[in-house]
Design a protein around this motif. Structure first.
Motif, PDB file in Angstrom:
ATOM      1  N   ALA A 219       0.866  -1.302   0.122  1.00  0.00           N
ATOM      2  CA  ALA A 219       0.077   0.151   0.165  1.00  0.00           C
ATOM      3  C   ALA A 219       0.989   1.063  -0.468  1.00  0.00           C
ATOM      4  N   LEU A 220       2.239   0.965   1.261  1.00  0.00           N
ATOM      5  CA  LEU A 220       2.654   2.297   0.239  1.00  0.00           C
ATOM      6  C   LEU A 220       2.794   3.443  -1.065  1.00  0.00           C
ATOM      7  N   PRO A 221       2.764   4.170  -1.248  1.00  0.00           N
ATOM      8  CA  PRO A 221       2.705   4.572  -2.502  1.00  0.00           C
ATOM      9  C   PRO A 221       3.848   4.870  -2.859  1.00  0.00           C
ATOM     10  N   THR A 222       3.946   3.907  -4.488  1.00  0.00           N
ATOM     11  CA  THR A 222       5.299   4.373  -5.399  1.00  0.00           C
ATOM     12  C   THR A 222       5.417   4.476  -6.220  1.00  0.00           C
ATOM     13  N   LYS A 223       6.301   4.611  -7.894  1.00  0.00           N
ATOM     14  CA  LYS A 223       5.745   5.174  -8.753  1.00  0.00           C
ATOM     15  C   LYS A 223       5.625   3.945  -9.958  1.00  0.00           C
ATOM     16  N   VAL A 224       5.349   2.682  -9.167  1.00  0.00           N
ATOM     17  CA  VAL A 224       5.495   1.193  -9.777  1.00  0.00           C
ATOM     18  C   VAL A 224       4.377   0.870  -9.608  1.00  0.00           C
TER      19      VAL A 224
ATOM     20  N   GLY B 274      -2.251   1.694 -19.297  1.00  0.00           N
ATOM     21  CA  GLY B 274      -1.959   2.696 -18.329  1.00  0.00           C
ATOM     22  C   GLY B 274      -1.829   3.821 -18.935  1.00  0.00           C
ATOM     23  N   GLY B 275      -1.305   4.461 -19.939  1.00  0.00           N
ATOM     24  CA  GLY B 275      -1.361   5.875 -20.199  1.00  0.00           C
ATOM     25  C   GLY B 275      -2.695   6.663 -20.079  1.00  0.00           C
ATOM     26  N   LYS B 276      -3.671   6.419 -20.028  1.00  0.00           N
ATOM     27  CA  LYS B 276      -5.056   6.634 -19.032  1.00  0.00           C
ATOM     28  C   LYS B 276      -4.159   7.370 -18.207  1.00  0.00           C
ATOM     29  N   TYR B 277      -3.872   7.507 -17.133  1.00  0.00           N
ATOM     30  CA  TYR B 277      -3.742   7.365 -16.059  1.00  0.00           C
ATOM     31  C   TYR B 277      -2.955   8.540 -15.610  1.00  0.00           C
ATOM     32  N   GLY B 278      -2.007   8.856 -15.910  1.00  0.00           N
ATOM     33  CA  GLY B 278      -0.588   9.362 -16.373  1.00  0.00           C
ATOM     34  C   GLY B 278       0.504   9.226 -16.986  1.00  0.00           C
ATOM     35  N   THR B 279       1.494   9.636 -16.637  1.00  0.00           N
ATOM     36  CA  THR B 279       2.686   9.723 -17.833  1.00  0.00           C
ATOM     37  C   THR B 279       3.132   8.512 -17.564  1.00  0.00           C
ATOM     38  N   LEU B 280       3.470   7.541 -18.028  1.00  0.00           N
ATOM     39  CA  LEU B 280       4.351   6.072 -18.064  1.00  0.00           C
ATOM     40  C   LEU B 280       5.932   6.541 -18.891  1.00  0.00           C
ATOM     41  N   VAL B 281       6.965   5.827 -17.819  1.00  0.00           N
ATOM     42  CA  VAL B 281       7.916   5.904 -17.845  1.00  0.00           C
ATOM     43  C   VAL B 281       8.964   4.428 -19.137  1.00  0.00           C
ATOM     44  N   ASN B 282       8.073   3.454 -18.001  1.00  0.00           N
ATOM     45  CA  ASN B 282       8.346   2.742 -18.777  1.00  0.00           C
ATOM     46  C   ASN B 282       7.251   1.056 -18.605  1.00  0.00           C
ATOM     47  N   VAL B 283       7.173  -0.087 -19.238  1.00  0.00           N
ATOM     48  CA  VAL B 283       6.172  -1.213 -18.933  1.00  0.00           C
ATOM     49  C   VAL B 283       7.432  -2.052 -19.210  1.00  0.00           C
ATOM     50  N   VAL B 284       7.254  -2.908 -18.116  1.00  0.00           N
ATOM     51  CA  VAL B 284       7.516  -4.556 -18.005  1.00  0.00           C
ATOM     52  C   VAL B 284       6.717  -5.305 -17.714  1.00  0.00           C
ATOM     53  N   ILE B 285       6.909  -6.640 -19.000  1.00  0.00           N
ATOM     54  CA  ILE B 285       6.105  -7.682 -19.256  1.00  0.00           C
ATOM     55  C   ILE B 285       7.050  -8.363 -18.792  1.00  0.00           C
TER      56      ILE B 285
END
Length: 391
Positions: free
Chosen positions: A286-291, A320-331
């Motif tokens: 629950a700790l807010p992070t950027k990921v 994911g881009g609907k919610y903010g600026t995406l820096v990276n997507v890892v799958i």
């Protein structure tokens, strides 16, 4: 040669005579015999002046290596003071005396002047014999008295880069109301730590101590509250709180733990309740992070085919881009040889700020994709950047 008595006008300006030490507040010049009176020399006056200013001319140096001795400490600090341009009392060494407690690995380093001692405070964290040392005011430091003796802050124009230091952001973080906050999880950001501390009121100053080479948090910080009356309340409420696998240590930096006054108990109770609520937010996941980490969203078989993988990647970037600026997507994908691959079945969305990741977590958690109900949680940034997708 006869000694000449000083006239009253001269006595009044005794502290301003070139070559003498400034007069001490609350100590009248004629409290001590002057040259020629009863044949007592001037030296006792100078000795008394040195004693009265010693608290403001000494610095505490902690975390010394076992190999340190008085001479090596004196030489080192004299050299670095000269290198940063911190010497203000003329040519020669800034250090006049060193006392070392070898058992507890600390020293008191006495400077020639109050101003030089204040300049030495900028050396906090400097590497001495391979180890970073703490530079603090001693416990007998009297801020109000010291303010009358000379500058209490380092000169802002010191050349700290000459000794591998960078100016800290700890402006105004000296004195008895300075709070030490230890036991911080390394992945806590400055914004998250400030948010927790400011549960008790706005901060006048804040400094998260970081490694000079990596820029990563060292797990402790210092702060001063604008309203000094909340200092003990904050310390009592925050000290001992569990944060992940760590326990916070929060106290006045120059003292041990102190108890709040009786009239503060109601405020303390309210503060503890507020912190208890916040602690739920600051626990793992629950700790807010950027990921944001998404699970139950893709299966291993879907990730084996290159075209299908690219389609999933594009879908995740668009969603994911609907919610903010995406820096990276890892799958993460399965290993072709069939060996286990960390993080397969997860999707990681890294945003430019916590605001974007928080919106994504809220918007995606519980959503259904391909018949699966997605679980979205915050993911530690340090693990993500290290390629550790198993957490």
């Amino acid at each position: 040669m006869d000694l000449v008595r000083l006239q009253p006008a001269t006595i009044a300006s005794f502290g301003q005579v070139p070559g003498t030490t400034p007069a001490i507040p609350g100590m009248f010049p004629n409290m001590f015999p002057l040259p020629g009176q009863f044949g007592v020399p001037v030296m006792p006056v100078q000795a008394m002046t040195q004693q009265a200013t010693r608290h403001a001319r000494r610095v505490y140096v902690g975390g010394l290596p076992p190999t340190a001795n008085e001479q090596s400490v004196a030489t080192f600090f004299s050299q670095v003071m000269a290198a940063i341009g911190g010497n203000t009392a003329g040519p020669g060494d800034a250090v006049v005396n060193v006392y070392i407690n070898h058992e507890k690995k600390f020293a008191f380093v006495e400077m020639r002047s109050v101003e030089e001692a204040s300049n030495a405070m900028a050396l906090d964290g400097i590497i001495f014999e391979g180890a970073p040392v703490k530079v603090r005011r001693p416990s007998d430091y009297n801020p109000s008295l010291a303010a009358t003796l000379g500058p209490s802050q380092p000169n802002p124009n010191l050349n700290l880069a000459a000794v591998g230091l960078t100016p800290g952001s700890a402006g105004g973080l000296e004195g008895p109301d300075r709070v030490f906050v230890g036991g911080l999880p390394y992945y806590f950001t400055e914004a998250q730590i400030r948010e927790l501390l400011e549960s008790f009121g706005p901060l006048r100053g804040f400094d998260l101590v970081k490694d000079r080479e990596t820029g990563n948090s060292k797990g402790y910080a210092f702060c001063v509250y604008q309203d000094l009356s909340v200092t003990d309340i904050a310390c009592a409420a925050l000290n001992g709180i569990k944060m992940g696998d760590k326990t916070l240590t929060v106290r006045r930096a120059n003292q041990g733990a102190s108890q709040p006054k009786p009239e503060q108990e109601n405020v303390l109770l309210q503060a503890q309740q507020q912190v208890a609520l916040q602690r739920l937010v600051f626990q793992g996941g629950a700790l807010p992070t950027k990921v944001v980490c998404l699970t139950q969203i893709v299966g291993a078989d879907e990730l084996k085919d290159d075209e299908e993988y690219e389609d999933i990647m594009e879908d995740m970037k668009g969603e994911g881009g609907k919610y903010g600026t995406l820096v990276n997507v890892v799958i993460p994908r399965p290993n072709p040889n069939g060996e286990p691959s960390p993080g397969v079945g997860k999707v990681f969305l890294e945003y430019a700020d916590v605001d974007g990741s928080a919106k994504a977590r809220q918007g995606l958690n519980g959503r259904k994709f391909g018949g699966n109900q997605v679980e979205a949680v915050f993911y530690p940034e340090y693990k993500f950047h290290e390629g550790d997708y198993d957490g």
